[in-house]
Motif scaffolding. Sequence first.
Motif: not given
Length: 241
Positions: A88, A90-91, A94-95, A178, A216-217, A220-221
């Motif tokens: 989260l 890194s995300a 974007h959020l 996601i 996009r995210i 990253l998870f």
Amino acid sequence: MTTTDEPRSGARAVDRAIAVLTCFEGDDPELTLSELAQLADLPLSTTHRLAQALLRGRLLEQDPATDRYRVGHTLASLARPALTRLGLDSAAPHLFALAAGIRITVSVSMVEHRDAVTVFQARPPVSFCHHQVPRARQSLRSSAAGQALLNQDGVRRTGFASELIPTDDPIRAVAVPILGRDRRVRGALAVQARSARLDDELLRSVVPAMRIAAGRIAPLFQTGGVTTDLESVLAAELRSR
């Protein structure tokens, strides 16, 4: 006090401090001392003592103008490793970009037991109102975020889940899954607002933006995590039928 009594007393104090901290997982970011005592089910004097200790440890902060309590920066710092583990941190850019673009708070939910639990929120710089804040814990089966996490046929067909929350001023919640490259669920991306605002026309522009952000995210998870929890929930429900 005997040696054997000390761990019990210490554990009880820790349990009570945790009870105070968990009061902040609700919709209100700031609480009075009496509200804290009521939510934690503790005497006012005990709550005050615990709150002062949490203030000294910077786990809580107090607004000097209102005396209301809120989560402190130290607690946020302690949460950073968990956010990093979930992807989260890194995300987050974007959020926040999505929230600013659609002017609605964006939330990320994950599975915990049989609930969809909000683990992150990105608020927009303008047009924010309290209707946009989801419940901290929602039903996996009946909430939009929960339906997106389950990602069953209806969500797969339309690409999103929708929920109308009945209140005096009805709220509409929308969520998209996601999905990792293996098409397994990593979490759910959700927004909610007054249904008078989040109407069908706005929905048609919001959902594509949410799906792009979710794509996009997703890389990253971390793999596993929510997927493992979700599969356990579904397996348990199948066994109970």
